[in-house]
Enzyme design. Structure first.
Site, PDB file in Angstrom:
ATOM      1  N   LYS A  87       7.149  16.764 -45.984  1.00 27.20           N
ATOM      2  CA  LYS A  87       7.444  16.129 -44.693  1.00 27.20           C
ATOM      3  C   LYS A  87       6.334  15.129 -44.389  1.00 27.20           C
ATOM      4  O   LYS A  87       5.142  15.489 -44.359  1.00 27.20           O
ATOM      5  CB  LYS A  87       7.518  17.218 -43.617  1.00 27.20           C
ATOM      6  CG  LYS A  87       8.292  16.826 -42.390  1.00 27.20           C
ATOM      7  CD  LYS A  87       8.522  18.058 -41.517  1.00 27.20           C
ATOM      8  CE  LYS A  87       9.242  17.711 -40.241  1.00 27.20           C
ATOM      9  NZ  LYS A  87       9.246  18.837 -39.307  1.00 27.20           N
TER      10      LYS A  87
HETATM   11  O1  G3P Z   1      12.040  19.285 -35.731  1.00 29.34           O
HETATM   12  C1  G3P Z   1      11.167  18.673 -34.841  1.00 29.34           C
HETATM   13  C2  G3P Z   1      10.785  19.625 -33.809  1.00 29.34           C
HETATM   14  O2  G3P Z   1       9.937  20.608 -34.309  1.00 29.34           O
HETATM   15  C3  G3P Z   1      10.316  19.055 -32.552  1.00 29.34           C
HETATM   16  O3  G3P Z   1      10.967  19.781 -31.602  1.00 29.34           O
HETATM   17  O4  G3P Z   1      11.305  20.747 -29.416  1.00 29.34           O
HETATM   18  O5  G3P Z   1       8.975  20.146 -30.189  1.00 29.34           O
HETATM   19  O6  G3P Z   1      10.613  18.372 -29.611  1.00 29.34           O
HETATM   20  P1  G3P Z   1      10.435  19.747 -30.111  1.00 29.34           P
END
Ligand code: G3P
Length: 217
Positions: A87
């Site tokens: 990633k």
């Molecule tokens: O896959 C990306 C993710 O981990 C971010 O999610 O909820 O932190 O915006 P969030």
């Protein structure tokens, strides 16, 4: 549509795997920290543990921001397990590293994508997956799902094989809307996946069937 779970929590990964619908896992440094996983050795072991639970791709994020560092880290991660996907952040060196790994046949996931232009660059660099963060766009009054539609349109125009991995999914309707648009993959929390199960008519219908069965037995 592939279902990935977005967590480093082994219990949640096991629960999603046991449901039989899990195609992979995404993690990031914040999710690792949330589980208290610190230090290179522990982080690598945790990735290996995740790979041993699931059958599909497991995204492991580099923390370097320069090309040489990303290549070094990415090669170590790729050597860890065949299911690991490198990633990489959507910055210039991340794009270069994506091209480097894709030329070598190593799977990549370009993360922190917030625009159609960034998605186009990731596809040009041969990314396996490209992750637009829809929840974080919604958080700032921008339309995350509209971005998924734009990228779907662009990728279809040119037959790009990079998979649209809708990330920062926060709830069940995000999953359904991404499926309508044609995202290839979604990654979200276990709660959003389990939300797909719920319907009051299923619950009351089952309760009635069981009650009727018990009356006759
Ligand atoms: O896959 C990306 C993710 O981990 C971010 O999610 O909820 O932190 O915006 P969030």
């Amino acid at each position: 549509m592939k279902f990935f779970i977005d967590t480093a929590n082994l219990d949640q990964i096991k629960e999603a795997q046991a449901l039989g619908v899990l195609d992979g896992v995404t993690t990031n440094p914040s999710l690792m920290a949330k589980e208290g996983i610190k230090g290179e050795e522990n982080i690598l072991k945790h990735y290996a543990d995740i790979c041993n639970i699931v059958d599909g791709d497991v995204s492991a994020e580099v923390i370097s921001t320069d090309f040489a560092g990303m290549v070094k880290e990415g090669e170590a991660l790729a050597a860890l397990h065949p299911q690991i996907v490198i990633k990489l952040p959507m910055i210039a060196d991340g794009v270069k590293a994506c091209k480097y790994f894709s030329d070598k046949g190593i799977k990549t996931n370009v993360t922190l994508v917030f625009s159609a232009g960034q998605a186009l660059l990731a596809a040009k660099a041969g990314a396996t997956y490209m992750s637009p963060f829809i929840g974080r766009l919604d958080d700032i009054s921008s339309d995350g799902l509209h971005l998924i539609s734009e990228i779907r349109h662009i990728y279809n125009n040119y037959g790009f094989e990079t998979e649209i991995l809708a990330a920062s999914v926060r709830h069940t309707m995000h999953i359904i809307d991404c499926a309508k648009i044609g995202a290839d993959v979604m990654t979200g929390p276990l709660s959003a996946i389990k939300g797909l199960l719920k319907h009051p008519l299923t619950e009351s219908g089952l309760a009635q069937f069981l009650a009727d069965y018990n009356k006759g037995n």
